[in-house]
Write an enzyme that holds these catalytic residues in place. Structure first.
Site, PDB file in Angstrom:
ATOM      1  N   CYS A   2     -15.472  41.780 114.887  1.00  0.00           N
ATOM      2  CA  CYS A   2     -15.857  41.127 116.132  1.00  0.00           C
ATOM      3  C   CYS A   2     -17.299  41.454 116.520  1.00  0.00           C
ATOM      4  O   CYS A   2     -17.789  42.548 116.246  1.00  0.00           O
ATOM      5  CB  CYS A   2     -14.947  41.590 117.260  1.00  0.00           C
ATOM      6  N   ARG A  27     -20.951  39.823 109.598  1.00  0.00           N
ATOM      7  CA  ARG A  27     -19.941  40.859 109.822  1.00  0.00           C
ATOM      8  C   ARG A  27     -18.532  40.338 109.567  1.00  0.00           C
ATOM      9  O   ARG A  27     -17.594  41.118 109.469  1.00  0.00           O
ATOM     10  CB  ARG A  27     -20.025  41.361 111.267  1.00  0.00           C
ATOM     11  N   TRP A  74     -12.505  38.627 114.971  1.00  0.00           N
ATOM     12  CA  TRP A  74     -11.808  38.938 113.718  1.00  0.00           C
ATOM     13  C   TRP A  74     -10.428  39.387 114.154  1.00  0.00           C
ATOM     14  O   TRP A  74     -10.273  40.439 114.776  1.00  0.00           O
ATOM     15  CB  TRP A  74     -12.570  40.036 112.984  1.00  0.00           C
ATOM     16  N   ASN A 104     -14.476  43.845 121.829  1.00  0.00           N
ATOM     17  CA  ASN A 104     -14.307  44.339 120.451  1.00  0.00           C
ATOM     18  C   ASN A 104     -13.420  45.563 120.523  1.00  0.00           C
ATOM     19  O   ASN A 104     -13.576  46.391 121.422  1.00  0.00           O
ATOM     20  CB  ASN A 104     -15.642  44.780 119.843  1.00  0.00           C
ATOM     21  N   GLY A 105     -12.535  45.731 119.553  1.00  0.00           N
ATOM     22  CA  GLY A 105     -11.678  46.915 119.525  1.00  0.00           C
ATOM     23  C   GLY A 105     -10.230  46.542 119.774  1.00  0.00           C
ATOM     24  O   GLY A 105      -9.851  45.367 119.671  1.00  0.00           O
ATOM     25  N   GLU A 483     -14.821  51.026  91.838  1.00  0.00           N
ATOM     26  CA  GLU A 483     -15.741  50.192  92.607  1.00  0.00           C
ATOM     27  C   GLU A 483     -15.864  48.804  91.966  1.00  0.00           C
ATOM     28  O   GLU A 483     -15.923  47.791  92.671  1.00  0.00           O
ATOM     29  CB  GLU A 483     -17.112  50.895  92.707  1.00  0.00           C
ATOM     30  N   LYS A 487     -14.971  45.320  93.870  1.00  0.00           N
ATOM     31  CA  LYS A 487     -15.886  44.176  93.972  1.00  0.00           C
ATOM     32  C   LYS A 487     -15.184  42.904  93.490  1.00  0.00           C
ATOM     33  O   LYS A 487     -15.291  41.846  94.099  1.00  0.00           O
ATOM     34  CB  LYS A 487     -17.169  44.386  93.131  1.00  0.00           C
ATOM     35  N   GLU A 490     -12.651  41.728  96.081  1.00  0.00           N
ATOM     36  CA  GLU A 490     -13.238  41.273  97.341  1.00  0.00           C
ATOM     37  C   GLU A 490     -13.806  39.867  97.244  1.00  0.00           C
ATOM     38  O   GLU A 490     -13.589  39.059  98.126  1.00  0.00           O
ATOM     39  CB  GLU A 490     -14.375  42.219  97.772  1.00  0.00           C
ATOM     40  N   HIS A 506       0.551  56.241  81.038  1.00  0.00           N
ATOM     41  CA  HIS A 506       1.559  56.722  81.998  1.00  0.00           C
ATOM     42  C   HIS A 506       2.067  55.595  82.902  1.00  0.00           C
ATOM     43  O   HIS A 506       2.670  55.871  83.930  1.00  0.00           O
ATOM     44  CB  HIS A 506       0.980  57.870  82.832  1.00  0.00           C
ATOM     45  N   LYS A 605     -17.622  43.009 107.685  1.00  0.00           N
ATOM     46  CA  LYS A 605     -18.654  43.915 107.184  1.00  0.00           C
ATOM     47  C   LYS A 605     -18.531  45.305 107.790  1.00  0.00           C
ATOM     48  O   LYS A 605     -18.636  46.306 107.111  1.00  0.00           O
ATOM     49  CB  LYS A 605     -20.032  43.310 107.482  1.00  0.00           C
TER      50      LYS A 605
HETATM   51  C1  AGP Z   1     -17.225  47.382 100.405  1.00  0.00           C
HETATM   52  O1  AGP Z   1     -17.510  46.351  99.544  1.00  0.00           O
HETATM   53  C2  AGP Z   1     -16.356  47.088 101.515  1.00  0.00           C
HETATM   54  N1  AGP Z   1     -16.520  45.845 102.093  1.00  0.00           N
HETATM   55  C3  AGP Z   1     -15.733  48.197 102.297  1.00  0.00           C
HETATM   56  O2  AGP Z   1     -14.829  48.838 101.438  1.00  0.00           O
HETATM   57  C4  AGP Z   1     -16.646  49.251 102.945  1.00  0.00           C
HETATM   58  O3  AGP Z   1     -17.256  50.016 101.961  1.00  0.00           O
HETATM   59  C5  AGP Z   1     -15.817  50.132 103.890  1.00  0.00           C
HETATM   60  O4  AGP Z   1     -15.277  49.332 104.906  1.00  0.00           O
HETATM   61  C6  AGP Z   1     -16.618  51.252 104.479  1.00  0.00           C
HETATM   62  O5  AGP Z   1     -17.681  50.778 105.233  1.00  0.00           O
HETATM   63  P1  AGP Z   1     -18.888  51.705 105.661  1.00  0.00           P
HETATM   64  O6  AGP Z   1     -19.561  52.148 104.414  1.00  0.00           O
HETATM   65  O7  AGP Z   1     -19.757  50.833 106.511  1.00  0.00           O
HETATM   66  O8  AGP Z   1     -18.311  52.858 106.407  1.00  0.00           O
END
Ligand code: AGP
Length: 610
Positions: A2, A27, A74, A104-105, A483, A487, A490, A506, A605
């Site tokens: 948000c 965001r 959001w 927000n929140g 990672e 990616k 996502e 395993h 974001k």
């Molecule tokens: C990464 O591609 C993400 N979108 C997400 O996992 C992100 O790294 C996570 O939300 C942590 O965010 P920050 O680094 O702003 O704390």
């Protein structure tokens, strides 16, 4: 997540507010809205589409105003819908809106608060916690909206940043924050509230970061802040000179692509003057801190958590200090055994991640006082919560999928690892010189990896037709496999899992067949021979291997084995280099699939709610 942009001015601010929302689009959001006040009337438009649709509606309806509240939502409470979009109104007995609110929140006790309201007095138009708050403000309204917000926020549990307008008092907007970021922007004869300085940075001279518990009264030419003790306070005004300029795409199709290609610059800037690596690299103030710790506790989420996992390999190997890496949202709610001589390291791109912030506060509440942030955003909540901070120089990252923020976090964490090793006098001079040399070459080595893009595009054509993928790595390259899989998930929505290659037999080996592409991170390190055996296990089940290796790895293209050769092996810092082709693979696969790469579905974001 948000976003809030709100302003009080003498001029029409409708399109100033939507322009602010456009800057917050990165965001992530699922609906948006704006409320404006003019000639005694509150008007509102909301949309399930993009902010550009709001602008079109404003033009069509000819709505304008000198006071307004705008929001990108959001969804947390209630599905994404026009009726759940903010601003929310509360009305007088004739049905005329008098209170407008953006939030927000999450208000955790919203059901209890809703039940406390007289059911006949309020018609609920949405399923949100926010609308409950709007009605509550209406219910408690005593002719002074500033005082009303002060009283009502005492009843709230949870986190919030809010902007409130009451049409009975049209010369002010009230803001409040608890746990979610909110800043005041000071302009000329106009003032702003926003959740992100980027939204308003070109409209203001100064900005103020509100603290938790602050309530602010915003007029055109003045601001008043009351803190959590109920006292009027002055907060430090930051000049906007240091705020990063509005980003643009330049020659790139997406911010994710642009940000991947910015990594040589971002890493070089984060290294500062690595030639001069000394005890003081992080500053003399660190002397006591680094000398007095005997363990490190890393708290982070998502990509930042994987940076922390990589750092565990580095710090334990180089500085011989025990490291625990905790997923922030888990750490908060489990019983842990605190060691007061611990360095608590919070890693975050945004510096606003609610889980990481809570984990940090939780660690402090357990008596862990040595706190340090590795963060991309100066002045963010996490930086302000820590005694020490190192700011990575990625520059603003717009793509929801983190790329350059990750490699700059890794760069900072490697610098920290060798600095800690120096403090313990366990880093030989020769070794130190070699690490500094590798770090100096790192930006150009990343440049060489980027030139492999055409080869990765060929791989992407294959991955785009698969529903699943597996990523393998060992040792300090295991977090890089994680990672890479994150990616892929996502931005392509392809199911991707990562495993330490030794774990294959395993369980996950059951997934392997000719339909399962398996990405292997295979630098020529001491685990290579073990990894090669794991690759054989995959081949024997018909799995197709996509291997990232360097020349020393001596792995060649063969039936079912596709190899991209990386530049020479970079030893300890090799995880940073092997990250880049995995980012490109996810990006190019998503490009073929046509997903919304910079704003993947359901993601935000900056995750400012727990
Ligand atoms: C990464 O591609 C993400 N979108 C997400 O996992 C992100 O790294 C996570 O939300 C942590 O965010 P920050 O680094 O702003 O704390």
């Amino acid at each position: 997540m948000c976003g809030i942009v709100s302003a009080i001015s003498y001029r029409n601010i409708a399109f100033t507010l939507t322009e602010g929302l456009l800057r917050l689009e990165y965001r992530g959001y699922d609906s948006c809205g704006i409320a404006l006040f003019k000639d005694g009337e509150l008007t509102r438009v909301r949309s399930m589409k993009r902010v550009s649709d709001l602008e079109k509606q404003l033009l069509d309806c000819r709505f304008d105003g000198c006071i307004g509240l705008a929001h990108t939502r959001w969804a947390t409470h209630g599905i994404p819908s026009k009726y759940n979009a903010h601003p929310h109104f509360s009305r007088d007995k004739f049905g005329k809106p008098t209170i407008a609110l953006v939030h927000n929140g999450i208000i955790e006790n919203y059901e209890e608060l809703r039940n406390s309201l007289d059911k006949d007095s309020y018609d609920f138009e949405s399923q949100t916690d926010t609308e409950v708050l709007a009605h509550l403000l209406n219910d408690f309204y005593d002719g002074d909206i500033f005082r009303t917000v002060l009283n009502v926020t005492k009843l709230l549990k949870g986190s919030y940043a809010i902007a409130v307008f009451c049409s009975n008092e049209p010369d002010r907007i009230i803001g409040a924050r608890q746990g979610s970021p909110l800043i005041i922007g000071i302009g000329v004869d106009e003032n702003y509230l926003s959740s992100d300085s980027l939204a308003i940075s070109d409209k203001i001279k100064d900005l103020i970061y509100l603290e938790d518990g602050d309530i602010v009264e915003l007029k055109r030419k003045s601001i008043n802040i009351i803190d959590s003790n109920g006292s009027y306070v002055e907060r430090y005004k930051h000049s906007v000179n240091n705020i990063i300029a509005t980003p643009n795409l330049g020659k790139y199709r997406h911010y994710m692509q642009k940000e991947i290609f910015e990594q040589p610059r971002a890493v070089a800037d984060t290294l500062h003057n690595v030639d001069n690596l000394s005890h003081d690299f992080f500053g003399q103030d660190y002397y006591d801190l680094f000398n007095n710790i005997d363990s490190v506790l890393i708290v982070a989420c998502g990509t930042s958590y994987y940076a922390g996992m990589t750092a565990k390999y580095w710090i334990e190997s180089l500085a011989k200090i025990r490291v625990d890496v905790e997923i922030a949202s888990e750490y908060i709610y489990r019983d842990s055994v605190p060691n007061p001589n611990t360095l608590v390291l919070a890693i975050s791109q945004s510096g606003e991640t609610a889980d990481t912030l809570s984990a940090l506060k939780h660690a402090k509440s357990l008596g862990l006082k040595n706190t340090m942030a590795i963060c991309n955003m100066n002045n963010s909540a996490i930086v302000r919560e820590c005694s020490f901070s190192y700011i990575t120089q990625a520059g603003i990252e717009i793509g929801v999928a983190s790329t350059k923020a990750f490699t700059t976090q890794l760069t900072a964490l490697f610098l920290l690892s060798i600095t800690l090793a120096r403090y313990r006098s366990i880093l030989g001079k020769e070794q130190e010189v070699a690490y500094c040399r590798d770090l100096r070459h790192l930006p150009s080595a990343i440049g060489s990896v980027l030139s492999l893009e055409p080869l990765i595009m060929e791989w992407a054509k294959y991955f785009a037709h698969k529903g699943n993928s597996l990523f393998l790595g060992r040792g300090r390259h295991y977090p890089i496999a994680l990672e890479g899989a994150l990616k892929m998930k996502e931005v392509t929505y392809i199911h991707a899992e990562a495993y330490p290659a030794g774990e294959l037999k395993h369980g996950p080996l059951a997934l392997v067949s000719e339909h399962m592409p398996v990405v292997v991170v295979a630098p020529s390190d001491r685990l290579l021979e073990k990894l090669k055996s794991n690759m054989q296990e995959v081949r024997a089940r018909g799995g197709n291997l996509y291997v990232l290796a360097d020349k020393g790895s001596t792995i060649s293209n063969d039936s079912g084995i596709n190899v991209i050769h990386m530049p020479e092996y970079y030893g300890m810092i090799s995880p940073i280099l092997y990250t880049v082709p995995l980012q490109l693979l996810a990006y190019h696969t998503a490009l073929i699939l046509g997903t919304d790469i910079d704003k993947p579905r359901n993601l935000a974001k900056s995750v400012t709610v727990e």
